[in-house]
Scaffold this active site. Sequence first.
Site, PDB file in Angstrom:
ATOM      1  N   THR A   1      30.122  41.612  33.724  1.00 42.74           N
ATOM      2  CA  THR A   1      29.100  40.624  33.412  1.00 42.74           C
ATOM      3  C   THR A   1      28.091  41.250  32.452  1.00 42.74           C
ATOM      4  OG1 THR A   1      28.087  41.335  35.466  1.00 42.74           O
ATOM      5  CG2 THR A   1      29.233  39.225  35.486  1.00 42.74           C
TER       6      THR A   1
ATOM      7  N   ARG B   1      34.283  27.464  36.702  1.00 40.68           N
ATOM      8  CA  ARG B   1      34.372  27.699  38.145  1.00 40.68           C
ATOM      9  C   ARG B   1      33.512  26.688  38.901  1.00 40.68           C
ATOM     10  NH1 ARG B   1      32.820  33.452  39.770  1.00 40.68           N
ATOM     11  NH2 ARG B   1      34.867  33.945  38.922  1.00 40.68           N
TER      12      ARG B   1
END
Length: 351
Positions: free
Chosen positions: A178, A237
């Site tokens: 990330t 997601r």
Amino acid sequence: MGIERIVSTTVPEDNKEQEEIIEKSLRPLSFDEYIGQERMKNNLKIAIDAVKKRRASAAADGDDADKNATLDHILLYGPPGLGKTTMAGVIAHELGANLKITSGPAIERAGDLASILTNLQDGDVLFIDEIHRLRRAVEEVLYSAMEDFKLDITIGKGPAARSVRLDLPNFTVIGATTRTGSLAGPLRDRFGMLHRLEYYTEPEIEQIIARTANILNTKIEPAATHLLATRSRRTPRIANRLVRRVRDYADVNGDGIIDAPIATRALDLMEIDDLGLDPADRNLLRLMEENYGDRPVGLNTLAAITGDEATTIEDYNEPYLLQIGFIERTPRGRLITEKAKQHLHNNKTVV
Ligand code: ADE
């Protein structure tokens, strides 16, 4: 070809396990099925085609050097939920390779990595999620493995210790993180391709929602698809999660068809507002406004006042709030914007 998970996990509860199975079945396998991230797909297609071409011509004229042509190591970075694992699966599939999945925190010792690496076969793809969380000692073993497919290990202890260099098969690491900032420079330098996953456009999210509903055999009306897309934080997601929840709601409270009124009621029940913010996001913003107003606040202080982990705020809440201009990062900390305050005031009814 296949996918093998080599992370150690505790046994999930039934429901979570079920969700994971659904999540995996929703994942596209090929570039054609994968919606969005067009620039990245175009670059990766060229790299994969080049490797395949080299292998094919080596096989045709018996050239040993190119027989094991390997795809360069790839680093995928960007906020969670944008499809890094999915993309790794697509790359392996398009390459006709096995995919082995592990993660930074799962590889505790250099020996764990050695055992993963020595079990690879030529051409395998090794996906390392959260690669920024690899321990330093493990990272160092990975350097030479990535650089020249050699494993440097020390056998024995004390004066009798000796180091040996083992040959490894040619493999490709796909690392996911990330944050590239937290990745050690030498590790980052070993990746031949670095790709940042971008937030999806609303039409792309609509396509993903329609595809998911279709795979789940659920009818969804265009107005509902649009509504869910506007509340998915431009993240597949989240979009897929909303489809599953709204589908449950439609099955229980309606005839199973997802239309706009059903979707609205289900989203209200989940306390997801018109920008896709959930109670945790609004709580974060509200605490920033009430306690700091126009003053910046440090991440650790925010973690302390919300009771969340700093990494959760930084990885999950913050990227989207920054993206929509609700918070700003300053050298002295995070600052809530006027736009965010306005949104909070307009959404007083939702907690
Ligand atoms: N499911 C999750 N991410 C997806 C994507 N980018 N394209 C298609 N389906 C997806």
